[in-house]
Design a protein around this motif. Structure first.
Motif, PDB file in Angstrom:
ATOM      1  N   UNK A  57       0.864  -1.181   0.000  1.00  0.00           N
ATOM      2  CA  UNK A  57       0.000   0.000   0.000  1.00  0.00           C
ATOM      3  C   UNK A  57       0.892   1.220   0.000  1.00  0.00           C
ATOM      4  N   UNK A  58       0.736   2.058  -1.013  1.00  0.00           N
ATOM      5  CA  UNK A  58       1.523   3.288  -1.119  1.00  0.00           C
ATOM      6  C   UNK A  58       0.677   4.429  -0.567  1.00  0.00           C
ATOM      7  N   UNK A  59       1.190   5.084   0.464  1.00  0.00           N
ATOM      8  CA  UNK A  59       0.454   6.175   1.101  1.00  0.00           C
ATOM      9  C   UNK A  59       1.260   7.463   1.014  1.00  0.00           C
ATOM     10  N   UNK A  60       0.572   8.566   0.792  1.00  0.00           N
ATOM     11  CA  UNK A  60       1.233   9.871   0.739  1.00  0.00           C
ATOM     12  C   UNK A  60       0.194  10.933   1.039  1.00  0.00           C
ATOM     13  N   UNK A  61       0.608  12.005   1.683  1.00  0.00           N
ATOM     14  CA  UNK A  61      -0.322  13.092   1.987  1.00  0.00           C
ATOM     15  C   UNK A  61      -0.589  13.958   0.761  1.00  0.00           C
ATOM     16  N   UNK A  62       0.291  13.829  -0.245  1.00  0.00           N
ATOM     17  CA  UNK A  62       0.235  14.715  -1.400  1.00  0.00           C
ATOM     18  C   UNK A  62      -0.323  13.991  -2.627  1.00  0.00           C
ATOM     19  N   UNK A  63      -1.446  14.456  -3.122  1.00  0.00           N
ATOM     20  CA  UNK A  63      -2.097  13.785  -4.244  1.00  0.00           C
ATOM     21  C   UNK A  63      -1.268  13.865  -5.521  1.00  0.00           C
ATOM     22  N   UNK A  64      -0.573  14.990  -5.729  1.00  0.00           N
ATOM     23  CA  UNK A  64       0.249  15.114  -6.935  1.00  0.00           C
ATOM     24  C   UNK A  64       1.362  14.072  -6.959  1.00  0.00           C
ATOM     25  N   UNK A  65       1.934  13.786  -5.801  1.00  0.00           N
ATOM     26  CA  UNK A  65       2.973  12.748  -5.740  1.00  0.00           C
ATOM     27  C   UNK A  65       2.384  11.373  -6.050  1.00  0.00           C
ATOM     28  N   UNK A 109       3.198  -2.165 -13.897  1.00  0.00           N
ATOM     29  CA  UNK A 109       3.116  -2.690 -12.532  1.00  0.00           C
ATOM     30  C   UNK A 109       1.699  -2.486 -12.007  1.00  0.00           C
ATOM     31  N   UNK A 110       1.037  -3.570 -11.643  1.00  0.00           N
ATOM     32  CA  UNK A 110      -0.299  -3.427 -11.058  1.00  0.00           C
ATOM     33  C   UNK A 110      -0.324  -4.140  -9.708  1.00  0.00           C
ATOM     34  N   UNK A 111      -1.439  -4.051  -9.043  1.00  0.00           N
ATOM     35  CA  UNK A 111      -1.564  -4.710  -7.754  1.00  0.00           C
ATOM     36  C   UNK A 111      -1.211  -3.838  -6.569  1.00  0.00           C
ATOM     37  N   UNK A 112      -0.674  -2.639  -6.812  1.00  0.00           N
ATOM     38  CA  UNK A 112      -0.382  -1.722  -5.724  1.00  0.00           C
ATOM     39  C   UNK A 112      -1.650  -0.977  -5.317  1.00  0.00           C
ATOM     40  N   UNK A 113      -1.780  -0.672  -4.048  1.00  0.00           N
ATOM     41  CA  UNK A 113      -2.884   0.152  -3.551  1.00  0.00           C
ATOM     42  C   UNK A 113      -2.336   1.542  -3.302  1.00  0.00           C
ATOM     43  N   UNK A 114      -3.026   2.561  -3.823  1.00  0.00           N
ATOM     44  CA  UNK A 114      -2.580   3.953  -3.673  1.00  0.00           C
ATOM     45  C   UNK A 114      -3.575   4.687  -2.788  1.00  0.00           C
ATOM     46  N   UNK A 115      -3.078   5.367  -1.757  1.00  0.00           N
ATOM     47  CA  UNK A 115      -3.987   5.966  -0.783  1.00  0.00           C
ATOM     48  C   UNK A 115      -3.442   7.292  -0.260  1.00  0.00           C
ATOM     49  N   UNK A 116      -4.282   8.308  -0.263  1.00  0.00           N
ATOM     50  CA  UNK A 116      -3.873   9.590   0.314  1.00  0.00           C
ATOM     51  C   UNK A 116      -4.052   9.516   1.827  1.00  0.00           C
ATOM     52  N   UNK A 117      -2.940   9.676   2.548  1.00  0.00           N
ATOM     53  CA  UNK A 117      -2.939   9.513   4.000  1.00  0.00           C
ATOM     54  C   UNK A 117      -2.031  10.549   4.654  1.00  0.00           C
ATOM     55  N   UNK A 118      -2.423  10.980   5.827  1.00  0.00           N
ATOM     56  CA  UNK A 118      -1.566  11.801   6.676  1.00  0.00           C
ATOM     57  C   UNK A 118      -0.839  10.857   7.628  1.00  0.00           C
TER      58      UNK A 118
END
Length: 243
Positions: free
Chosen positions: A85-93, A106-115
């Protein structure tokens, strides 16, 4: 007395730091790889490879890669079979990371905006937590470390890759000159943005030394903490276990 935190060499309100760091990364997202090359002379790629070797991702493990928006660490973890799970506070990143994943097939990764200070995940949810070159930009590092501990399973491991302060005298002087004088100029030439690059260098200088970071990791509840300096401490791999 009003609570303040560092934004580069400035002291600002915590909310102001969060806003200004967000603006920095929104501005540099499209040039993030070039920025890392400029700041490290291209060596960040080798450091990240070494970092992932230390994490030892296993097939099927659930790993949270915090502040991992562009996918550099996540792609390496996923190559070892981990469920990331890839988490980042910044949506542009995150947008840059998703685009890079599509380009690489590359598929199968989960992308999530998180603090990092307030993760939405339940407790004891991940086998490992990684954060590379991100923790120094968190407004309240102690809260982020506490959250990392909370979302890890018992037996889970925490790994952090971050710039620090090299203890090699000659190299330290050379790197200080390069980073303070040259990197902002490179940022202006490549991305038309000297100020963001200047902040990123200043944030490295204001980041606590390695023993202090290890103390903070222990204070968050981690055991068996360890620090692995690279280039005399220019970069360090911090680790700990939730037991």
């Amino acid at each position: 007395m009003r609570d303040t935190v560092s934004f580069g060499y400035e002291e600002v309100d915590p909310e102001e730091k969060t806003r200004r760091v967000g603006a920095v990364f929104s501005g540099v997202a499209a040039k993030y790889d070039i920025m890392n090359d400029a700041m490290s002379g291209g060596m960040h790629r080798l450091w990240k490879d070494q970092f992932v070797r230390r994490v030892k991702p296993q097939p099927g493990e659930a790993i949270l890669d915090m502040a991992g928006g562009t996918g550099d660490i996540a792609f390496r973890l996923a190559d070892r079979g981990a469920s990331v799970t890839v988490a980042d506070i910044n949506q542009e990143m995150l947008d840059v990371g998703v685009e890079r994943a599509l380009e690489r097939g590359i598929d199968g990764l989960v992308w999530s905006r998180q603090n990092a200070e307030e993760l939405s995940y339940p407790a004891r949810n991940f086998d490992a937590y990684t954060i590379a070159f991100g923790i120094r930009n968190v407004t309240r590092i102690d809260r982020a470390l506490a959250e990392a501990h909370r979302v890890l399973k018992y037996g889970g491991r925490f790994f952090c890759l971050e710039f620090s302060t090299t203890e090699w005298p000659g190299f330290k002087d050379a790197y200080d000159f390069y980073s303070h004088k040259m990197v902002p100029k490179i940022g202006r030439a490549i991305a038309g943005d000297a100020d963001s690059y200047r902040y990123l260098i200043e944030s490295i200088r204001r980041f606590p030394p390695m023993p202090e970071v290890e103390r903070m990791i222990r204070a968050a509840g981690f055991a068996r903490t360890k620090v692995e300096p690279i280039l005399g401490g220019l970069v360090a791999i911090h680790s700990g276990w939730k037991i």
